[in-house]
Write a protein that holds these residues in place. Sequence first.
Motif, PDB file in Angstrom:
ATOM      1  N   UNK A 195       0.927  -1.656  -0.027  1.00  0.00           N
ATOM      2  CA  UNK A 195       0.111   0.119   0.112  1.00  0.00           C
ATOM      3  C   UNK A 195       0.604   0.956  -0.126  1.00  0.00           C
ATOM      4  N   UNK A 196       2.344   1.038   0.103  1.00  0.00           N
ATOM      5  CA  UNK A 196       3.164   2.495   0.689  1.00  0.00           C
ATOM      6  C   UNK A 196       3.986   1.909   1.431  1.00  0.00           C
ATOM      7  N   UNK A 197       5.495   2.662   1.191  1.00  0.00           N
ATOM      8  CA  UNK A 197       6.025   2.356   2.516  1.00  0.00           C
ATOM      9  C   UNK A 197       6.403   1.371   2.867  1.00  0.00           C
ATOM     10  N   UNK A 198       6.486   0.729   4.151  1.00  0.00           N
ATOM     11  CA  UNK A 198       6.213  -0.454   4.154  1.00  0.00           C
ATOM     12  C   UNK A 198       5.181  -0.966   5.302  1.00  0.00           C
ATOM     13  N   UNK A 199       4.178  -1.044   4.499  1.00  0.00           N
ATOM     14  CA  UNK A 199       3.079  -1.153   4.493  1.00  0.00           C
ATOM     15  C   UNK A 199       2.548  -2.580   3.193  1.00  0.00           C
ATOM     16  N   UNK A 200       2.269  -3.337   4.022  1.00  0.00           N
ATOM     17  CA  UNK A 200       1.908  -4.802   3.122  1.00  0.00           C
ATOM     18  C   UNK A 200       0.548  -5.471   3.706  1.00  0.00           C
ATOM     19  N   UNK A 201      -0.186  -5.918   2.799  1.00  0.00           N
ATOM     20  CA  UNK A 201      -1.701  -6.662   2.830  1.00  0.00           C
ATOM     21  C   UNK A 201      -1.724  -7.768   1.884  1.00  0.00           C
ATOM     22  N   UNK A 202      -2.779  -8.619   2.445  1.00  0.00           N
ATOM     23  CA  UNK A 202      -2.411 -10.060   1.806  1.00  0.00           C
ATOM     24  C   UNK A 202      -3.613 -10.210   2.578  1.00  0.00           C
ATOM     25  N   UNK A 203      -4.210 -10.934   1.329  1.00  0.00           N
ATOM     26  CA  UNK A 203      -5.799 -11.546   0.551  1.00  0.00           C
ATOM     27  C   UNK A 203      -5.558 -12.768   0.691  1.00  0.00           C
ATOM     28  N   UNK A 204      -6.553 -13.815   1.824  1.00  0.00           N
ATOM     29  CA  UNK A 204      -6.294 -15.150   1.627  1.00  0.00           C
ATOM     30  C   UNK A 204      -8.080 -15.701   1.851  1.00  0.00           C
ATOM     31  N   UNK A 205      -8.206 -16.724   1.840  1.00  0.00           N
ATOM     32  CA  UNK A 205      -9.201 -17.278   1.715  1.00  0.00           C
ATOM     33  C   UNK A 205      -9.957 -18.741   1.224  1.00  0.00           C
ATOM     34  N   UNK A 206      -9.983 -19.731   1.649  1.00  0.00           N
ATOM     35  CA  UNK A 206     -10.300 -21.123   1.211  1.00  0.00           C
ATOM     36  C   UNK A 206     -10.229 -21.967   2.172  1.00  0.00           C
ATOM     37  N   UNK A 207      -9.460 -22.979   2.142  1.00  0.00           N
ATOM     38  CA  UNK A 207      -9.403 -23.747   2.906  1.00  0.00           C
ATOM     39  C   UNK A 207      -7.826 -23.679   3.485  1.00  0.00           C
ATOM     40  N   UNK A 208      -7.112 -22.730   2.791  1.00  0.00           N
ATOM     41  CA  UNK A 208      -5.833 -22.930   4.527  1.00  0.00           C
ATOM     42  C   UNK A 208      -6.169 -21.651   5.603  1.00  0.00           C
ATOM     43  N   UNK A 209      -7.506 -21.192   5.060  1.00  0.00           N
ATOM     44  CA  UNK A 209      -8.060 -20.489   6.415  1.00  0.00           C
ATOM     45  C   UNK A 209      -8.644 -21.704   7.678  1.00  0.00           C
TER      46      UNK A 209
END
Length: 549
Positions: A453-467
Amino acid sequence: MNAPGHSAHGPPEPRAAHGRRRLGRTRAGIIGVLILVFGLAASALVAAEWHSSLQRANKKSFSSTAAYLSTAVDSQLRANLDLTSTMRGIATMEPSAGETRFQQWYTLLEQANAPLTRDVAAALIQPVPAAALGAYRRSVEADPAFRALIGGKFQIVPPGHRAVYCLTRAAVGGNFAPKVFPVLLDYCALVLPILGRSPYATLMRTAADTDSAVVVSVGGLGKVSLAGIGVAVYRRGAPLATVAERRAAVSGFVAATFDAGALLNSLLASKGSLSLSLYHVNTGGTPQLIAHAGVGAKAGAASGYRARTALVGGWLVVTTGTVNGPLAGAQGLVVLGSGALVTLLIFMLYVVLVRSRQRAWGLVAEKTDELAYLAVHDPLTGLPNRTLVLDRATQLLARGRRFDSPVTALFMDIDGFKQINDVFGHQVGDETLREIAARLRSVLRDSDTVGRLGGDEFVVLAEGDPLAMGPDVIAERIRAALTQPFTLDGPPRIALSVHASIGIAEGERGSAADLLRDADLALYEAKAAGKDRYVLFGPPMQQAAQGRL
């Protein structure tokens, strides 16, 4: 019977053929003229665009070079001012310090490989009333280092009786310092040897009144163009709120000189088409030219582009000229001549235009694809940017509602990342971000989304079986991957290990922005709890955020 008929119908046939041929020649001439006119017009248009493109490239190159030169000048000036400030601090804390004390300090700096500027000399100058001249003489003659400089001869230059003398108490800056600051030269004298009218009295008075660094152009000594920096030294603990108090508290002055022209010339060694002008604005004053180097006999004489950069401490750098690059005018003429030649060759013109059009559209398509990619991806790491992350989060929520599958967003921030930039520089910081992006990709599925998203900010989006086992499993996997040390190629080679704080939001939300907002609130709690951990979002966090607001 046939003769009359032949006589009646024979002549019109050759006249009609001649007319058709004549019409054909006219048509061909018109087409040829049109081809020539439109071909030359097209050639002129292409030449103008080529010329404009090269000018834009040259201007961009100039701007980049000007920024580099300004940064280099700023670095040198900071080193000069640091030496002056440190010498002022010693003079304030140790009023009795003399040549021996300052030489010991300067030697320690050299032994510690401090970033000293070798062409800078600095001196502590003290006002000595005529009645105190005897005490000053006894003090300096008792100083071994000062006594060695005067060689047993106490001779003030220029000679003569004055109410107040401004005499050197100590000088540092290598073996040339005593030559730049002669130890028994009276800087308060109206006229000085070689320099002529002394600028030091005005320099000292302004520095004392404003409690700021004052810079003047001392003038030239042969091929040397000296700039003088002066700061006042006040008695420790004395009030300094008004001009009168500052004048009463003055105990001396620290003066430094450096060859400003040599500094600029060293930066322009391989840039012969540029000129640099160094200005300084003293408190309440106007910009004064300190030194000039490069093309042109004086500041601003070089033609071309112009960049003006203000630096800290009242310094101003003006870069003028052009960076050595393609000659836009000459290339424009070549393009125009080539177009005119091709225009005369009708068939070749057609082939060239067709191929040029194909190449042009190919370049347009290529650039369009590049721009489309850059619009939704981070240029540093290649990860999706905020726009693409929000779009994929919206799709993820829609699939979660349709198939009743779990969805999770993990919002992470690298702990202490600012220290990496401050200690190692932004280039190492950028390499670290790229390595972090690669680590995140390596521990996630292809169907998951990781974005910056900028700088040192990251986003992870996950769905399904691993959750199924809980989002904390993904968070632990990410933390384990990031804490593994990695080495950045130098020089020098740097080994780093980073930690991350992670906020987790899971489940249905009204929008992608709501999902990321909740993950961000959880990240806030993780940071507040001590960093290097993950926190799962809960409704009380939203209430706490509203309370803080």
